[in-house]
Motif scaffolding. Sequence first.
Motif, PDB file in Angstrom:
ATOM      1  N   UNK A   1      30.416   9.908 -13.795  1.00 35.34           N
ATOM      2  CA  UNK A   1      31.273  10.837 -13.737  1.00 35.34           C
ATOM      3  C   UNK A   1      32.783   9.570 -12.858  1.00 35.34           C
ATOM      4  N   UNK A   2      33.942  10.341 -13.265  1.00 37.80           N
ATOM      5  CA  UNK A   2      35.492  10.110 -12.814  1.00 37.80           C
ATOM      6  C   UNK A   2      36.311  10.848 -12.237  1.00 37.80           C
ATOM      7  N   UNK A   3      36.770  10.346 -11.447  1.00 38.86           N
ATOM      8  CA  UNK A   3      38.172  11.672 -10.474  1.00 38.86           C
ATOM      9  C   UNK A   3      38.979  11.869 -11.210  1.00 38.86           C
TER      10      UNK A   3
ATOM     11  N   UNK B   1      35.352  15.255 -13.847  1.00 36.32           N
ATOM     12  CA  UNK B   1      35.269  14.431 -15.343  1.00 36.32           C
ATOM     13  C   UNK B   1      33.874  13.659 -15.618  1.00 36.32           C
ATOM     14  N   UNK B   2      33.175  14.324 -16.283  1.00 31.99           N
ATOM     15  CA  UNK B   2      32.059  13.421 -16.590  1.00 31.99           C
ATOM     16  C   UNK B   2      32.512  12.893 -18.348  1.00 31.99           C
ATOM     17  N   UNK B   3      32.113  11.909 -18.639  1.00 28.73           N
ATOM     18  CA  UNK B   3      32.470  11.156 -19.405  1.00 28.73           C
ATOM     19  C   UNK B   3      30.993  11.080 -20.214  1.00 28.73           C
ATOM     20  N   UNK B   4      31.074  11.169 -21.806  1.00 30.60           N
ATOM     21  CA  UNK B   4      30.135  10.625 -22.516  1.00 30.60           C
ATOM     22  C   UNK B   4      30.526   9.403 -23.704  1.00 30.60           C
ATOM     23  N   UNK B   5      28.925   8.468 -23.675  1.00 28.54           N
ATOM     24  CA  UNK B   5      29.221   8.074 -24.761  1.00 28.54           C
ATOM     25  C   UNK B   5      28.102   7.259 -25.121  1.00 28.54           C
TER      26      UNK B   5
ATOM     27  N   UNK C   1      33.717  10.231 -27.980  1.00 27.51           N
ATOM     28  CA  UNK C   1      33.689  10.114 -26.810  1.00 27.51           C
ATOM     29  C   UNK C   1      34.556  11.672 -25.971  1.00 27.51           C
ATOM     30  N   UNK C   2      33.618  11.620 -24.962  1.00 30.31           N
ATOM     31  CA  UNK C   2      33.387  13.172 -24.781  1.00 30.31           C
ATOM     32  C   UNK C   2      34.008  13.457 -23.694  1.00 30.31           C
ATOM     33  N   UNK C   3      34.721  14.085 -22.745  1.00 28.32           N
ATOM     34  CA  UNK C   3      35.206  13.964 -21.589  1.00 28.32           C
ATOM     35  C   UNK C   3      35.080  15.327 -21.322  1.00 28.32           C
ATOM     36  N   UNK C   4      33.760  15.694 -20.123  1.00 25.65           N
ATOM     37  CA  UNK C   4      33.552  17.126 -19.623  1.00 25.65           C
ATOM     38  C   UNK C   4      34.267  17.238 -18.613  1.00 25.65           C
ATOM     39  N   UNK C   5      35.292  18.385 -18.610  1.00 23.61           N
ATOM     40  CA  UNK C   5      36.212  18.863 -16.827  1.00 23.61           C
ATOM     41  C   UNK C   5      35.404  19.178 -16.197  1.00 23.61           C
ATOM     42  N   UNK C   6      35.365  19.791 -15.241  1.00 23.07           N
ATOM     43  CA  UNK C   6      34.494  20.270 -13.831  1.00 23.07           C
ATOM     44  C   UNK C   6      35.807  20.651 -13.071  1.00 23.07           C
ATOM     45  N   UNK C   7      36.394  21.831 -13.892  1.00 17.58           N
ATOM     46  CA  UNK C   7      37.232  22.788 -13.372  1.00 17.58           C
ATOM     47  C   UNK C   7      37.593  23.437 -12.405  1.00 17.58           C
ATOM     48  N   UNK C   8      38.460  23.666 -11.658  1.00 18.65           N
ATOM     49  CA  UNK C   8      38.414  24.744 -10.160  1.00 18.65           C
ATOM     50  C   UNK C   8      37.378  25.792 -10.753  1.00 18.65           C
ATOM     51  N   UNK C   9      36.751  26.917 -10.215  1.00 14.00           N
ATOM     52  CA  UNK C   9      36.090  27.847 -10.224  1.00 14.00           C
ATOM     53  C   UNK C   9      37.119  29.187  -9.350  1.00 14.00           C
ATOM     54  N   UNK C  10      37.107  30.178 -10.352  1.00 16.05           N
ATOM     55  CA  UNK C  10      37.489  31.577  -9.844  1.00 16.05           C
ATOM     56  C   UNK C  10      36.376  32.109  -9.208  1.00 16.05           C
ATOM     57  N   UNK C  11      36.726  32.994  -8.238  1.00 21.88           N
ATOM     58  CA  UNK C  11      38.231  33.089  -7.381  1.00 21.88           C
ATOM     59  C   UNK C  11      38.813  32.584  -6.294  1.00 21.88           C
ATOM     60  N   UNK C  12      38.268  31.690  -6.150  1.00 26.63           N
ATOM     61  CA  UNK C  12      38.624  30.565  -5.333  1.00 26.63           C
ATOM     62  C   UNK C  12      39.728  29.925  -5.459  1.00 26.63           C
ATOM     63  N   UNK C  13      39.725  29.756  -6.731  1.00 31.91           N
ATOM     64  CA  UNK C  13      41.138  29.547  -7.570  1.00 31.91           C
ATOM     65  C   UNK C  13      41.181  30.290  -8.628  1.00 31.91           C
ATOM     66  N   UNK C  14      42.155  31.071  -8.436  1.00 32.08           N
ATOM     67  CA  UNK C  14      41.957  32.155  -9.203  1.00 32.08           C
ATOM     68  C   UNK C  14      43.397  31.480 -10.664  1.00 32.08           C
ATOM     69  N   UNK C  15      42.947  31.846 -12.126  1.00 32.10           N
ATOM     70  CA  UNK C  15      43.589  31.441 -13.262  1.00 32.10           C
ATOM     71  C   UNK C  15      45.845  31.986 -12.804  1.00 32.10           C
ATOM     72  N   UNK C  16      46.271  31.061 -13.306  1.00 29.17           N
ATOM     73  CA  UNK C  16      45.855  29.775 -13.862  1.00 29.17           C
ATOM     74  C   UNK C  16      45.909  28.057 -14.329  1.00 29.17           C
ATOM     75  N   UNK C  17      45.203  28.660 -13.234  1.00 26.41           N
ATOM     76  CA  UNK C  17      44.587  26.842 -11.845  1.00 26.41           C
ATOM     77  C   UNK C  17      43.966  26.332 -13.372  1.00 26.41           C
TER      78      UNK C  17
END
Length: 319
Positions: free
Chosen positions: A46-48, A57-61, A110-126
């Motif tokens: 995991x990386x910031x 993000x979680x990186x896979x190799x 190489x996979x970079x799996x993004x831990x994006x912000x969730x709704x409703x705490x942060x709504x689209x288009x965040x």
Amino acid sequence: MSKFDPYNHLNISHDPATDTLTRPATTPTTPTNTDPTPGDPVVSKDVTLNPETRTWARIFRPTKLPSNDNTVARLPIIIYFHHGGWILLSAADAAAHTNCSQISSEVPAIIVSVNYRLAPETRLPAQHHDALDAIHWVRAQAQDPKGENWIRDYADVSRCYLYGCGCGGNIVFFSGLKAYQLQLEPLKICGIIMNQPMFGGVPRTNSELRFATDQLLPLPVLDLMWDLALPKSTDRNHRYCNPMADEVHRDLIKRLGRCLVIGFGGDPMIDRQQQFVTMLVACGVRVDARFDDLGFHNVDFVDSRRAAAVLNIVKEFII
């Protein structure tokens, strides 16, 4: 009047005063694997991404790296966005982790799996902005001598793909629209993969009505997910939900590169996905549409045969 409660179905509760959710604490997650044992096909860490928005993000190799003339061959890079209907799960989700591990090992990539912000705490288009942050982050690592070494040393950023499942499919479409307008060299987005992408609208489609009582995604649950994700005071005809109803941005859509859209006939959103493909084709986008009459939403996360079929489709798409 229906007594069905979508909050109970999802095991969540909503505080309207703070626009926050209480989510189930029992969702299975998988830890990273930075120190593989013999036979492990993939390592992960995991990386910031952005300290200000607290995205990571979680990186896979792959552990076995292909080589040419005793030199490690660089791998395509896939920026991945998990499912969860905007409001649930993370990049550590067990199903997403397994999916990314399989893709990384089998493509290989190489996979970079993004831990994006969730709704409703942060709504689209965040969430779309988080995706663009991830794209810029990958580009920066490739150019920085002190950047993340799995990207700097093993990834070919001129072969970058965006891959999204469910709402992640929505994220890669809208972030892809923006990314194709940017100067990202040496990073080049070679394709967008949308696995059962999440789209909606106010008028009901035949598939939404036909599968209104679907066990996984009954119609009130889909409606709730959009209610919690869309900007306040908008409805499901907003372009983030229903790009098919948006005529203004058709010129942007025409700039998209190759797209792969995957869907299953038992998904309540299958009609939306097919309408989406029709729109892409009408705009001149090169689309590979793979629709299976059998199967349901997220079937590839629970059925190993379907998972293998989807993985083979993805492998064919990635150059």
